[in-house]
Design an enzyme around this catalytic site. Structure first.
Site, PDB file in Angstrom:
ATOM      1  N   HIS A  11      10.200 -23.719   9.704  1.00 11.44           N
ATOM      2  CA  HIS A  11       9.160 -24.358  10.519  1.00 11.44           C
ATOM      3  C   HIS A  11       7.758 -24.196   9.943  1.00 11.44           C
ATOM      4  CE1 HIS A  11      11.606 -24.468  14.544  1.00 11.44           C
ATOM      5  NE2 HIS A  11      12.278 -24.959  13.515  1.00 11.44           N
TER       6      HIS A  11
ATOM      7  N   ASP B  16       0.873  -1.170   0.000  1.00  8.42           N
ATOM      8  CA  ASP B  16       0.000   0.000   0.000  1.00  8.42           C
ATOM      9  C   ASP B  16       0.914   1.225   0.000  1.00  8.42           C
ATOM     10  OD1 ASP B  16       0.879   0.319   2.608  1.00  8.42           O
ATOM     11  OD2 ASP B  16      -1.110   0.318   3.514  1.00  8.42           O
TER      12      ASP B  16
ATOM     13  N   THR C 295       2.964  -1.236   8.654  1.00  2.00           N
ATOM     14  CA  THR C 295       3.475  -2.113   9.716  1.00  2.00           C
ATOM     15  C   THR C 295       3.720  -3.552   9.250  1.00  2.00           C
ATOM     16  OG1 THR C 295       1.227  -2.722  10.293  1.00  2.00           O
ATOM     17  CG2 THR C 295       2.205  -0.860  11.504  1.00  2.00           C
TER      18      THR C 295
ATOM     19  N   HIS D 235       7.475 -30.692  11.237  1.00  2.00           N
ATOM     20  CA  HIS D 235       6.798 -29.448  10.858  1.00  2.00           C
ATOM     21  C   HIS D 235       5.775 -29.663   9.748  1.00  2.00           C
ATOM     22  CE1 HIS D 235       9.517 -27.392  13.478  1.00  2.00           C
ATOM     23  NE2 HIS D 235      10.559 -27.878  12.836  1.00  2.00           N
TER      24      HIS D 235
ATOM     25  N   CYS E 170       3.178  -3.093   3.941  1.00  2.16           N
ATOM     26  CA  CYS E 170       2.325  -1.950   4.280  1.00  2.16           C
ATOM     27  C   CYS E 170       3.054  -1.167   5.372  1.00  2.16           C
ATOM     28  CB  CYS E 170       0.909  -2.373   4.682  1.00  2.16           C
ATOM     29  SG  CYS E 170       0.775  -3.440   6.124  1.00  2.16           S
TER      30      CYS E 170
HETATM   31  C1  RB5 Z   1      -2.097   2.672   6.322  1.00  2.00           C
HETATM   32  O1  RB5 Z   1      -2.049   3.922   6.886  1.00  2.00           O
HETATM   33  C2  RB5 Z   1      -1.700   1.619   7.352  1.00  2.00           C
HETATM   34  O2  RB5 Z   1      -2.757   1.368   8.193  1.00  2.00           O
HETATM   35  C3  RB5 Z   1      -1.241   0.380   6.651  1.00  2.00           C
HETATM   36  O3  RB5 Z   1      -0.139   0.679   5.861  1.00  2.00           O
HETATM   37  C4  RB5 Z   1      -0.823  -0.791   7.515  1.00  2.00           C
HETATM   38  O4  RB5 Z   1       0.120  -0.397   8.450  1.00  2.00           O
HETATM   39  C5  RB5 Z   1      -1.896  -1.604   8.066  1.00  2.00           C
HETATM   40  O5  RB5 Z   1      -1.687  -2.623   8.733  1.00  2.00           O
END
Ligand code: RB5
Length: 141
Positions: free
Chosen positions: A98, A8, A67, A133, A65
């Site tokens: 694993h 994203d 996080t 596993h 993304c």
């Molecule tokens: C977008 O702002 C953010 O929420 C997305 O990139 C991500 O971190 C979601 O898990």
């Protein structure tokens, strides 16, 4: 190796960096978007890469993304996709050994380019251990 990749807006810069690196190394990279830093919804992009894995377009997927969390949640809603959120070298290794993970998820706002490169290299080059596993991975569905 055929590798599907997507991000994203929060992971766009890191995705572009990784895609260029992997292409330079001779991999076939399928970039499913997003095309720039305009705001998009990460579940849409994760679903495209999950589909690439399930139909056999790609052996591995990379999702980035902000996080890595949202991407991993969405990717793991697809049975047969095993997505691992990685932020350490040993997670990259163990996710393959694993869990036979086929998608690596990264946090573009928290992981440096250098660390991400290393995680991806470890992930792509580490084989699944099988053995005990195998049974556990089968139970994942
Ligand atoms: C977008 O702002 C953010 O929420 C997305 O990139 C991500 O971190 C979601 O898990």
């Amino acid at each position: 190796m055929f590798i599907a990749i997507a991000s994203d807006h929060g992971g766009f810069a890191l995705k572009k960096h990784l895609a260029a690196l992997l292409e330079k190394e001779g991999h076939m990279v399928i970039d499913r978007g997003c095309p720039d830093e305009s705001s998009v919804d990460y579940p849409d992009l994760a679903a495209l890469v999950a589909q690439d894995i399930l139909v056999g377009n790609a052996e591995f997927g990379i999702l980035v993304c902000g996080t890595g969390i949202g991407m991993s949640i969405m990717a793991n809603r697809h049975p047969g996709v095993r997505a691992a959120l990685v932020h350490r070298d040993d997670y990259a290794k163990l996710a393959r050994e694993h869990n036979d993970a086929n998608v690596i998820c990264l946090g573009g706002r928290f992981v440096s380019k250098e660390d991400a490169e290393r995680f991806v290299k470890i992930f792509l080059s580490t084989p699944f251990e099988g053995g005990r596993h195998q049974r556990r991975v089968e139970k994942l569905g």
